[in-house]
Write a protein that holds these residues in place. Structure first.
Motif, PDB file in Angstrom:
ATOM      1  N   PHE A 176      33.033  15.429  41.824  1.00  0.00           N
ATOM      2  CA  PHE A 176      32.315  16.637  41.811  1.00  0.00           C
ATOM      3  C   PHE A 176      33.299  17.597  42.387  1.00  0.00           C
ATOM      4  N   VAL A 177      34.181  17.561  43.208  1.00  0.00           N
ATOM      5  CA  VAL A 177      35.480  18.308  43.508  1.00  0.00           C
ATOM      6  C   VAL A 177      36.273  18.647  42.533  1.00  0.00           C
ATOM      7  N   LYS A 178      36.461  17.702  41.515  1.00  0.00           N
ATOM      8  CA  LYS A 178      37.465  17.788  40.423  1.00  0.00           C
ATOM      9  C   LYS A 178      36.514  18.797  39.256  1.00  0.00           C
ATOM     10  N   LEU A 179      35.552  18.605  39.174  1.00  0.00           N
ATOM     11  CA  LEU A 179      34.557  19.469  38.356  1.00  0.00           C
ATOM     12  C   LEU A 179      34.601  20.848  38.868  1.00  0.00           C
ATOM     13  N   PHE A 180      34.405  20.968  39.945  1.00  0.00           N
ATOM     14  CA  PHE A 180      34.332  22.201  40.820  1.00  0.00           C
ATOM     15  C   PHE A 180      35.805  23.136  40.513  1.00  0.00           C
ATOM     16  N   ILE A 181      36.860  22.424  40.687  1.00  0.00           N
ATOM     17  CA  ILE A 181      38.105  22.912  40.665  1.00  0.00           C
ATOM     18  C   ILE A 181      38.513  23.405  39.045  1.00  0.00           C
ATOM     19  N   ASP A 182      38.037  22.516  38.331  1.00  0.00           N
ATOM     20  CA  ASP A 182      38.337  22.801  36.645  1.00  0.00           C
ATOM     21  C   ASP A 182      37.500  24.027  36.416  1.00  0.00           C
ATOM     22  N   TYR A 183      36.266  24.301  37.118  1.00  0.00           N
ATOM     23  CA  TYR A 183      35.365  25.433  36.782  1.00  0.00           C
ATOM     24  C   TYR A 183      36.298  26.787  37.500  1.00  0.00           C
ATOM     25  N   LEU A 184      36.731  26.644  38.584  1.00  0.00           N
ATOM     26  CA  LEU A 184      37.656  27.690  39.256  1.00  0.00           C
ATOM     27  C   LEU A 184      38.778  28.015  38.510  1.00  0.00           C
ATOM     28  N   VAL A 185      39.395  27.023  37.934  1.00  0.00           N
ATOM     29  CA  VAL A 185      40.652  27.305  36.983  1.00  0.00           C
ATOM     30  C   VAL A 185      40.219  28.048  35.686  1.00  0.00           C
ATOM     31  N   ILE A 210      46.220  36.089  32.354  1.00  0.00           N
ATOM     32  CA  ILE A 210      46.625  35.676  33.720  1.00  0.00           C
ATOM     33  C   ILE A 210      45.827  34.228  33.967  1.00  0.00           C
ATOM     34  N   TRP A 211      46.419  33.592  34.722  1.00  0.00           N
ATOM     35  CA  TRP A 211      46.054  32.063  35.286  1.00  0.00           C
ATOM     36  C   TRP A 211      46.562  31.677  36.658  1.00  0.00           C
ATOM     37  N   GLY A 212      45.843  30.908  37.075  1.00  0.00           N
ATOM     38  CA  GLY A 212      46.123  30.251  38.421  1.00  0.00           C
ATOM     39  C   GLY A 212      45.367  30.864  39.508  1.00  0.00           C
ATOM     40  N   ILE A 213      44.870  29.758  40.349  1.00  0.00           N
ATOM     41  CA  ILE A 213      43.991  30.162  41.458  1.00  0.00           C
ATOM     42  C   ILE A 213      44.717  30.727  42.727  1.00  0.00           C
ATOM     43  N   ILE A 214      45.527  29.825  43.188  1.00  0.00           N
ATOM     44  CA  ILE A 214      46.483  30.340  44.477  1.00  0.00           C
ATOM     45  C   ILE A 214      47.821  30.937  43.977  1.00  0.00           C
ATOM     46  N   ASN A 215      48.576  30.166  43.116  1.00  0.00           N
ATOM     47  CA  ASN A 215      49.677  30.740  42.574  1.00  0.00           C
ATOM     48  C   ASN A 215      49.250  31.418  41.294  1.00  0.00           C
ATOM     49  N   LYS A 216      49.305  32.786  41.300  1.00  0.00           N
ATOM     50  CA  LYS A 216      49.119  33.420  40.071  1.00  0.00           C
ATOM     51  C   LYS A 216      49.955  33.671  39.126  1.00  0.00           C
ATOM     52  N   ASN A 217      49.774  33.651  38.042  1.00  0.00           N
ATOM     53  CA  ASN A 217      50.846  33.782  36.809  1.00  0.00           C
ATOM     54  C   ASN A 217      50.544  34.761  35.845  1.00  0.00           C
ATOM     55  N   LEU A 218      51.447  35.480  35.302  1.00  0.00           N
ATOM     56  CA  LEU A 218      50.984  36.534  34.303  1.00  0.00           C
ATOM     57  C   LEU A 218      51.978  36.570  33.278  1.00  0.00           C
ATOM     58  N   SER A 219      51.578  36.718  32.054  1.00  0.00           N
ATOM     59  CA  SER A 219      52.435  36.667  30.721  1.00  0.00           C
ATOM     60  C   SER A 219      51.705  38.006  29.887  1.00  0.00           C
ATOM     61  N   ASP A 220      52.517  38.746  29.251  1.00  0.00           N
ATOM     62  CA  ASP A 220      51.984  39.992  28.435  1.00  0.00           C
ATOM     63  C   ASP A 220      53.030  40.115  27.237  1.00  0.00           C
ATOM     64  N   SER A 221      52.384  40.658  26.364  1.00  0.00           N
ATOM     65  CA  SER A 221      52.936  41.215  25.378  1.00  0.00           C
ATOM     66  C   SER A 221      52.701  42.650  24.724  1.00  0.00           C
ATOM     67  N   SER A 222      53.708  43.373  24.667  1.00  0.00           N
ATOM     68  CA  SER A 222      53.638  44.974  24.369  1.00  0.00           C
ATOM     69  C   SER A 222      52.745  45.162  23.102  1.00  0.00           C
ATOM     70  N   LEU A 223      51.950  45.943  22.986  1.00  0.00           N
ATOM     71  CA  LEU A 223      51.394  46.180  21.441  1.00  0.00           C
ATOM     72  C   LEU A 223      52.280  46.845  20.617  1.00  0.00           C
ATOM     73  N   ASP A 224      53.294  47.513  21.082  1.00  0.00           N
ATOM     74  CA  ASP A 224      54.345  48.098  20.233  1.00  0.00           C
ATOM     75  C   ASP A 224      55.308  46.800  19.631  1.00  0.00           C
TER      76      ASP A 224
END
Length: 267
Positions: free
Chosen positions: A75-84, A100-114
């Motif tokens: 149940f806990v693993k199922l709940f964590i997968d949902y939060l992710v 953007i991804w990550g629950i506690i440790n946030k990660n961000l990657s982007d691509s400029s439209l140009d």
């Protein structure tokens, strides 16, 4: 405040917000769901048994605790997968595409439209039925392409990207140009205060008396006072001076004609 709010540049705004399809949670958690169901059924079956020996009772207790712990872990693993899944976002702004991804440790990657050269979309048969697909963004970076799998409503995501790249939503430079124009635009001159009236000896007198209109006679000498007994040679000059006073608004037309006729009678 959302995590992305302070990551946006001046004039940058979110135009589309997407997630992976909920089927991702089901695929990742199917084994934990199966484990939870099996452990729950086994616990119910053991509870219905009635051991007679002491060691059987002890074994039953241990098995029940193990099954309960297994159900809790699943149940806990199922709940964590949902939060992710909930924390993973795919954003399109008027300047770039952000993941953007990550629950506690946030990660961000982007691509400029140009730097986006092309956008590809792929949907399988089940993807068309359930409304998910893969978005592949071809850029000029060293990585070459960014691939987002199982994106919900991929067609809307692709349209938002193309509209943002074509400037449909504007860009941050518009805001910068507007602010720069406001700083460099000359400020309007203040309106001078109107003359106020004040009481002087019981009469209202303006602080500044309005000057009569000149009508083009700035460079002409002001007429002198007419002598009491003018000679015939001075009368044409006096009539000219009276005409100037009439044009300046000092004399009315009737006063001008009266004085002019008076001078003509003296000739």
């Amino acid at each position: 405040m959302a995590y992305i709010d302070d990551k946006l540049g001046r004039g940058e705004k979110i135009v589309h917000q997407g997630h992976q399809h909920i089927i991702v949670v089901a695929v990742k958690s199917i084994k934990w769901v199966g484990l939870f169901v099996v452990a729950f059924i086994a616990a119910l079956w053991i509870l219905t048994t009635n051991p007679t020996e002491e060691w059987q009772k002890t074994a039953k207790t241990v098995v029940e605790l193990a099954l309960a712990l297994t159900c809790l872990i699943a149940f806990v693993k199922l709940f964590i997968d949902y939060l992710v899944w909930q924390a993973e976002e795919y954003l399109v702004t008027n300047e770039r595409v952000i993941k953007i991804w990550g629950i506690i440790n946030k990660n961000l990657s982007d691509s400029s439209l140009d730097k986006v050269n092309d956008v590809e979309m792929y949907q399988s048969m089940f993807g068309r039925l359930w409304g998910y697909g893969t978005i592949k963004i071809l850029t000029g970076n060293e990585t070459g392409a960014n691939e987002y799998d199982y994106i919900s409503k991929p067609n809307d995501f692709k349209k938002a990207m193309l509209d943002a790249k074509n400037g449909f939503f504007g860009d941050a430079s518009d805001v910068a140009l507007q602010e720069r124009t406001m700083r460099t635009q000359p400020q309007p001159m203040p309106i001078p205060p109107q003359p106020r009236f004040y009481e002087e000896r019981g009469a209202a007198v303006p602080r500044q008396q309005a000057q009569p209109p000149n009508y083009g006679y700035q460079n002409q000498p002001q007429p002198k006072a007419a002598p009491a007994n003018p000679s015939q040679a001075d009368i044409p000059t006096l009539i000219t001076q009276l005409a100037i006073l009439r044009d300046q608004g000092v004399l009315s037309e009737a006063e001008f004609q009266e004085k002019k006729n008076d001078l003509l009678r003296r000739m």
